[in-house]
Design a protein around this motif. Structure first.
Motif, short mmCIF file in Angstrom:
data_model
loop_
_atom_site.label_atom_id
_atom_site.label_comp_id
_atom_site.label_asym_id
_atom_site.label_seq_id
_atom_site.Cartn_x
_atom_site.Cartn_y
_atom_site.Cartn_z
N LEU A 18 -9.60 -1.04 -23.60
CA LEU A 18 -10.18 -2.60 -23.01
C LEU A 18 -9.55 -3.44 -24.21
N THR A 19 -9.37 -4.77 -23.99
CA THR A 19 -9.39 -5.73 -25.23
C THR A 19 -10.69 -6.00 -25.63
N ASN A 20 -10.77 -6.45 -26.74
CA ASN A 20 -12.01 -6.86 -27.41
C ASN A 20 -12.91 -7.72 -26.69
N PHE A 21 -11.96 -8.74 -25.95
CA PHE A 21 -12.45 -9.87 -25.02
C PHE A 21 -13.13 -9.28 -24.05
N GLU A 22 -12.66 -8.09 -23.24
CA GLU A 22 -13.05 -7.65 -22.22
C GLU A 22 -14.53 -7.03 -22.43
N VAL A 23 -14.66 -6.31 -23.63
CA VAL A 23 -15.99 -5.71 -24.01
C VAL A 23 -16.90 -6.69 -24.12
N LEU A 24 -16.54 -7.89 -24.95
CA LEU A 24 -17.39 -9.05 -25.21
C LEU A 24 -17.78 -9.58 -23.90
N ASP A 25 -16.90 -9.79 -22.96
CA ASP A 25 -17.25 -10.33 -21.63
C ASP A 25 -18.26 -9.27 -21.03
N PHE A 26 -18.12 -8.21 -20.99
CA PHE A 26 -19.06 -7.32 -20.17
C PHE A 26 -20.35 -7.18 -21.02
N LEU A 27 -20.48 -7.24 -22.12
CA LEU A 27 -21.70 -7.52 -22.91
C LEU A 27 -22.39 -8.62 -22.40
N ARG A 28 -21.59 -9.75 -22.48
CA ARG A 28 -22.32 -10.99 -22.01
C ARG A 28 -22.93 -10.83 -20.68
N SER A 29 -22.00 -10.49 -19.66
CA SER A 29 -22.48 -10.06 -18.24
C SER A 29 -23.74 -9.32 -18.23
N ARG A 30 -23.92 -8.32 -19.07
CA ARG A 30 -25.13 -7.74 -19.12
C ARG A 30 -26.36 -8.42 -19.79
N GLY A 31 -26.05 -9.62 -20.35
CA GLY A 31 -27.25 -10.42 -20.94
C GLY A 31 -27.40 -10.51 -22.39
N ALA A 32 -26.43 -9.88 -23.21
CA ALA A 32 -26.42 -9.77 -24.53
C ALA A 32 -26.44 -11.36 -25.43
N ALA A 33 -25.94 -12.11 -24.65
CA ALA A 33 -25.69 -13.60 -25.26
C ALA A 33 -26.99 -14.39 -24.90
N LYS A 34 -27.76 -14.07 -23.90
CA LYS A 34 -29.00 -14.66 -23.21
C LYS A 34 -30.40 -14.44 -23.89
N ASP A 35 -30.50 -13.19 -24.73
CA ASP A 35 -31.73 -12.53 -24.97
C ASP A 35 -31.71 -12.75 -26.57
N PRO A 36 -32.20 -13.85 -27.27
CA PRO A 36 -32.48 -13.81 -28.58
C PRO A 36 -33.44 -12.48 -29.07
N THR A 37 -34.68 -12.28 -28.10
CA THR A 37 -35.43 -11.33 -28.57
C THR A 37 -34.69 -9.87 -28.72
N ARG A 38 -33.74 -9.75 -28.16
CA ARG A 38 -33.17 -8.44 -27.82
C ARG A 38 -33.82 -7.16 -27.31
N GLU A 55 -18.50 -11.40 -31.57
CA GLU A 55 -18.74 -12.68 -31.56
C GLU A 55 -17.80 -13.48 -32.73
N HIS A 56 -17.72 -12.69 -33.80
CA HIS A 56 -16.94 -13.59 -34.92
C HIS A 56 -15.67 -12.95 -34.98
#
Length: 129
Positions: A18-38, A55-56
């Motif tokens: 996978l590209t790094n973008f695809e992995v990042l997009d997948f993690l975002r789709s699972r809610g990684a970006a929306k959960d500051p509490t983790r 993200e960096h």
């Protein structure tokens, strides 16, 4: 892990890199970006670490469209899928950075190396922005 083709559709599990973008997009789709509490998202602690790292990187400023466009415009260079993935992941900005990513670069691309670097710079936004 899932395999995403350049059109970004899940085709087959564990079918390839996978590209790094695809992995990042997948993690975002699972809610990684929306959960500051983790704790609320269905993302493992190790996946949050991957998300934070990606993200960096250049992946955070890429799009599905830019990756698809880049892959299409690379056809004249006859790059392998893994070479394209490496270029997308690393986003080289000079010929010095692209040399280790392409096997037999001088023999295969001759004077097109700078053209390929310019294509990378044209299609992908700068990761410093």
């Amino acid at each position: 892990m899932y395999f995403l083709c350049l059109e970004m559709k899940i085709l087959k599990e564990n079918a390839g890199p996978l590209t790094n973008f695809e992995v990042l997009d997948f993690l975002r789709s699972r809610g990684a970006a929306k959960d500051p509490t983790r704790v609320l998202a269905s993302v493992a602690p190790s996946e949050f670490k991957v998300y934070d790292y990606l993200e960096h990187t250049a992946a955070s400023s890429q799009t599905k469209e830019s990756i698809t466009e880049f892959a299409a415009q690379c056809k004249p260079y006859k790059l392998t899928k893994s070479e394209i993935i490496n270029i997308v992941n690393i986003r080289p900005s000079s010929s010095v950075e692209i040399y280790p990513l392409i096997e037999n670069l001088e023999a295969r691309l001759e004077e097109s190396v700078e053209e390929l670097v310019e294509l990378v710079l044209q299609v992908f936004p700068s990761s410093e922005e």
